[in-house]
Design an enzyme around this catalytic site. Structure first.
Site, mmCIF file in Angstrom:
data_model
loop_
_atom_site.group_PDB
_atom_site.id
_atom_site.type_symbol
_atom_site.label_atom_id
_atom_site.label_comp_id
_atom_site.label_asym_id
_atom_site.label_seq_id
_atom_site.Cartn_x
_atom_site.Cartn_y
_atom_site.Cartn_z
ATOM 1 N N PHE A 165 0.812 -1.225 0.000
ATOM 2 C CA PHE A 165 0.000 0.000 0.000
ATOM 3 C C PHE A 165 0.841 1.269 0.000
ATOM 4 O O PHE A 165 0.361 2.332 -0.386
ATOM 5 C CB PHE A 165 -0.950 0.011 1.219
ATOM 6 C CG PHE A 165 -0.292 0.461 2.502
ATOM 7 C CD1 PHE A 165 -0.138 1.822 2.780
ATOM 8 C CD2 PHE A 165 0.202 -0.444 3.433
ATOM 9 C CE1 PHE A 165 0.481 2.255 3.954
ATOM 10 C CE2 PHE A 165 0.824 -0.028 4.601
ATOM 11 C CZ PHE A 165 0.961 1.326 4.862
ATOM 12 N N LYS A 189 -1.034 -7.001 -9.236
ATOM 13 C CA LYS A 189 -2.027 -7.145 -8.161
ATOM 14 C C LYS A 189 -1.643 -6.097 -7.125
ATOM 15 O O LYS A 189 -0.787 -6.317 -6.275
ATOM 16 C CB LYS A 189 -1.976 -8.549 -7.567
ATOM 17 C CG LYS A 189 -3.266 -9.024 -6.896
ATOM 18 C CD LYS A 189 -3.795 -8.125 -5.795
ATOM 19 C CE LYS A 189 -3.103 -8.306 -4.480
ATOM 20 N NZ LYS A 189 -3.549 -7.329 -3.442
ATOM 21 N N GLU A 192 -4.944 -3.662 -2.001
ATOM 22 C CA GLU A 192 -6.397 -3.403 -1.993
ATOM 23 C C GLU A 192 -6.728 -2.135 -1.215
ATOM 24 O O GLU A 192 -7.850 -1.656 -1.249
ATOM 25 C CB GLU A 192 -7.150 -4.612 -1.426
ATOM 26 C CG GLU A 192 -6.889 -4.940 0.049
ATOM 27 C CD GLU A 192 -5.596 -5.731 0.292
ATOM 28 O OE1 GLU A 192 -4.639 -5.622 -0.500
ATOM 29 O OE2 GLU A 192 -5.546 -6.436 1.319
ATOM 30 N N SER A 242 5.277 -6.922 3.395
ATOM 31 C CA SER A 242 5.820 -7.232 4.722
ATOM 32 C C SER A 242 6.577 -8.563 4.699
ATOM 33 O O SER A 242 6.353 -9.403 3.821
ATOM 34 C CB SER A 242 4.678 -7.291 5.734
ATOM 35 O OG SER A 242 3.767 -8.301 5.348
ATOM 36 N N CYS A 297 9.424 1.772 3.544
ATOM 37 C CA CYS A 297 10.306 0.652 3.909
ATOM 38 C C CYS A 297 11.720 1.155 4.154
ATOM 39 O O CYS A 297 12.533 0.451 4.739
ATOM 40 C CB CYS A 297 10.314 -0.396 2.820
ATOM 41 S SG CYS A 297 11.062 0.192 1.309
ATOM 42 N N GLU A 398 8.579 -4.046 13.275
ATOM 43 C CA GLU A 398 8.511 -2.943 12.305
ATOM 44 C C GLU A 398 7.227 -2.175 12.618
ATOM 45 O O GLU A 398 6.123 -2.701 12.424
ATOM 46 C CB GLU A 398 8.463 -3.481 10.867
ATOM 47 C CG GLU A 398 8.407 -2.365 9.845
ATOM 48 C CD GLU A 398 8.229 -2.845 8.408
ATOM 49 O OE1 GLU A 398 7.569 -3.869 8.181
ATOM 50 O OE2 GLU A 398 8.739 -2.154 7.503
HETATM 51 P P1 NAD Z 1 1.480 -6.566 3.051
HETATM 52 O O1 NAD Z 1 2.511 -7.624 3.120
HETATM 53 O O2 NAD Z 1 0.366 -6.596 4.039
HETATM 54 O O3 NAD Z 1 0.778 -6.568 1.590
HETATM 55 C C1 NAD Z 1 1.531 -6.571 0.415
HETATM 56 C C2 NAD Z 1 0.723 -7.266 -0.680
HETATM 57 O O4 NAD Z 1 0.473 -8.613 -0.275
HETATM 58 C C3 NAD Z 1 -0.634 -6.622 -0.938
HETATM 59 O O5 NAD Z 1 -0.874 -6.617 -2.317
HETATM 60 C C4 NAD Z 1 -1.600 -7.542 -0.200
HETATM 61 O O6 NAD Z 1 -2.873 -7.595 -0.810
HETATM 62 C C5 NAD Z 1 -0.910 -8.889 -0.269
HETATM 63 N N1 NAD Z 1 -1.211 -9.723 0.905
HETATM 64 C C6 NAD Z 1 -1.430 -9.308 2.175
HETATM 65 N N2 NAD Z 1 -1.658 -10.352 2.977
HETATM 66 C C7 NAD Z 1 -1.595 -11.460 2.208
HETATM 67 C C8 NAD Z 1 -1.747 -12.852 2.470
HETATM 68 N N3 NAD Z 1 -2.010 -13.308 3.699
HETATM 69 N N4 NAD Z 1 -1.596 -13.713 1.446
HETATM 70 C C9 NAD Z 1 -1.332 -13.269 0.208
HETATM 71 N N5 NAD Z 1 -1.190 -11.959 -0.093
HETATM 72 C C10 NAD Z 1 -1.306 -11.060 0.890
HETATM 73 O O7 NAD Z 1 2.248 -5.166 3.094
HETATM 74 P P2 NAD Z 1 1.627 -3.698 3.174
HETATM 75 O O8 NAD Z 1 1.078 -3.500 4.536
HETATM 76 O O9 NAD Z 1 0.770 -3.436 2.003
HETATM 77 O O10 NAD Z 1 2.947 -2.821 2.976
HETATM 78 C C11 NAD Z 1 3.797 -2.478 4.031
HETATM 79 C C12 NAD Z 1 4.953 -3.433 4.145
HETATM 80 O O11 NAD Z 1 5.682 -3.479 2.914
HETATM 81 C C13 NAD Z 1 5.974 -3.016 5.198
HETATM 82 O O12 NAD Z 1 6.402 -4.176 5.887
HETATM 83 C C14 NAD Z 1 7.108 -2.418 4.381
HETATM 84 O O13 NAD Z 1 8.376 -2.457 4.999
HETATM 85 C C15 NAD Z 1 7.065 -3.291 3.178
HETATM 86 N N6 NAD Z 1 7.707 -2.656 2.047
HETATM 87 C C16 NAD Z 1 8.922 -3.115 1.672
HETATM 88 C C17 NAD Z 1 9.575 -2.507 0.628
HETATM 89 C C18 NAD Z 1 10.908 -3.001 0.187
HETATM 90 O O14 NAD Z 1 11.345 -2.568 -0.848
HETATM 91 N N7 NAD Z 1 11.561 -3.888 0.898
HETATM 92 C C19 NAD Z 1 8.993 -1.428 -0.044
HETATM 93 C C20 NAD Z 1 7.738 -0.994 0.360
HETATM 94 C C21 NAD Z 1 7.105 -1.617 1.417
#
Ligand code: NAD
Length: 513
Positions: A165, A189, A192, A242, A297, A398
């Protein structure tokens, strides 16, 4: 070969739909699964719209469209694909304010921050316009008499990207720019929580002449993600999100035979040595900890204050916090917006409670901000916690919000141990005037991206982005040269042409000598 469409003169209006649909086969496609999720306006707390959640069948339809488009797109000349990448780049630049408006409306980040995100995404589009050069292979003449060997790089086929997000425009650009420039077809994808920017980008790509099926968007949740991970026609998956989900994506995707790069969460340490310029370090800490409400991140999460620097540094940071204007992105004076959802805001705020209970000193408590108390928006003021130890929840997790912690250590070696013992290894920074110490830190830190007096060392697009340890699963970093490697595979050709009289039967293993 695919006929690349000429750019449209009029683009469909960019206003966000009441229900955000999918983008399949070059057009908006309303969801049929009957499942939807809310999309909030974080500044007001209201549900602004809904987003369709794709079923297995809807993902399959996007994959079928992408598979059908692949042969033609792959055969489209490099110069045509380059031309399309230039047009995408120009359209994103022209419409950056509209994209930024979507980001502010659904993520909550203030316009200056949203425009910064788009600028960093544009870099990736610009890099991808160099694809003819980037896809060049190698050629060795006369490896044996009359025999030449050359290597070419070819696209993988249908590839998918699953994005978080916090960068609804930039992270998709990290992925699709190189993916489609290399001749793949790409399925996005998005998160959401803030899906409208992806649909807007899809329209821009269509206007730029990207053929139907080359770029698709399927909105949704775990159902869509799991189908992507299992679909036999998807060759590779890029993920950013994450750490627990990144690990799941990597394990599941690779088990299904896919190439996977999965970037995870972070806990970025900013080490400040006693000789650092305190004002510069305090400015950097505040900018990098609270920009985008800490939902980056590469945000600085933890300041590691070495020796005598701690007291003046905490004081200098503390002095800056009340001057930062918290408010909705619609107010030009706002420097920091709300968090993305109420659930997330409340989780972030809970660390202030646990930190105090576990013995840390809460120097600035964002729950005292009037917008936290009185607004329905998901606001939390800037928060600072001092005397944090590695055992505390606010250090271990985090937090991903406007909460900066400070851990005090005696020596450089203590600071380094803290950084290297941390399970994450995304980014880190050192603040010092001592070039030797900085160089030693660059050598020692077990972290993928290092800043020297630079708090957010996000590499430019012609390098690649990637953390180490629990911040990245897979071999290749994202975008830049490693992105080109990820979205292509090498083929090596050994060739000889008929030379009358030189051919004979030989059952021995081919030798060059
Ligand atoms: P998230 O892991 O909750 O979601 C990321 C994606 O995974 C979304 O598209 C979501 O719909 C999907 N998703 C969520 N839960 C899922 C599940 N149980 N099964 C399958 N798919 C699932 O992350 P977020 O809250 O959207 O973003 C924040 C996180 O992203 C933080 O931990 C941040 O550090 C990380 N991030 C990392 C980087 C990097 O480059 N390392 C960059 C940006 C964000």
């Amino acid at each position: 070969m695919t006929q690349v469409a000429e750019p449209m003169t009029e683009r469909a209006a960019g206003a966000a739909a009441a229900v955000v649909p999918h983008w399949i086969g070059g057009e908006r496609v309303a969801g049929t699964s009957g499942r939807r999720g809310p999309v909030f306006n974080p500044a007001t707390g209201a549900v602004a719209r809904e987003v369709d959640f794709a079923s297995v069948e809807e993902v399959d339809a996007a994959v079928a469209a992408a598979k059908a488009a692949f042969p033609g797109w792959r055969a489209t000349s490099l110069s045509k694909r380059t031309e399309v990448m230039f047009r995408i780049r120009n359209l994103v630049e022209t419409h950056r304010r509209e994209i930024a408006a979507h980001l502010t409306a659904e993520h909550g980040k203030v316009p200056s921050d949203a425009l910064g995100e788009i600028a960093r995404g544009l870099e990736n589009l610009e890099f991808a316009t160099g694809v003819p050069h980037l896809m060049k292979g190698g050629y060795s003449e006369q490896v044996s008499t009359g025999v030449d060997v050359y290597q070419i790089r070819q696209p993988l086929g249908v590839v998918a990207g699953i994005t978080p997000f916090n960068f609804p425009a930039m992270v998709p650009m990290w992925m699709f720019a190189n993916a489609i420039a290399c001749g793949n077809t790409f399925i996005l994808k998005p998160s959401e929580k803030d899906p409208s920017a992806s649909l807007y980008l899809a329209e821009l790509l269509a206007e730029a002449g990207v053929p139907a099926g080359v770029f698709s968007v399927v909105n949704g949740d775990k159902v869509a993600v799991d189908r992507i991970l299992q679909h036999p026609d998807i060759a590779a998956v890029s993920f950013v999100g994450s750490t627990p989900i990144a690990r799941y994506i990597y394990e599941t995707g690779t088990k299904a035979g896919k190439r996977v790069q999965a970037l995870g969460g972070a806990k970025n340490h900013m080490v400040v040595l006693p000789d650092a310029d305190i004002e510069m370090a305090a400015d950097a800490a505040v900018s990098a900890a609270y920009g985008s409400a800490g939902e980056r991140c590469m945000a600085v999460a933890t300041v590691v204050a070495v020796g005598s620097v701690a007291d003046p540094l905490v004081e200098a940071i503390g002095k800056r916090l009340p001057k930062i204007q918290v408010g909705p992105g619609s107010d030009p004076a706002s420097e920091m917006g709300p968090l993305v959802t109420k659930v997330h805001r409340d989780k972030v705020a809970s660390y202030l409670e646990s930190a105090a209970a576990q013995g840390a000193e809460v120097v600035a408590d964002g729950r005292e901000h009037s917008l936290y108390k009185d607004s329905d928006g998901f606001f939390l003021g800037l928060s600072l916690i001092d005397h944090v130890t590695p055992a505390m929840d606010c250090y271990r997790d985090e937090i991903f919000g406007p909460v900066l912690t400070v851990t005090r250590v005696a020596t450089y070696d203590d600071a380094l141990k803290l950084v290297n013992d941390n399970p994450y290894g995304n980014g880190t920074a050192i603040f010092t005037r001592d070039g030797g110490a900085a160089r030693q830190y660059q050598f020692d830190a077990n972290v993928g991206m290092v800043g020297i007096n630079v708090p957010i060392p996000v590499p430019v697009a012609y390098y690649s982005f990637g953390g180490w340890k629990a911040s990245l699963f897979g071999d290749l970093h994202m975008y830049g040269p490693e992105g080109i490697q990820f979205y292509t595979r090498a083929k090596v050709v050994t060739s000889r042409w008929p030379d009358p009289g030189t051919s004979k039967v030989d059952l021995g293993f081919p030798r060059t000598r």
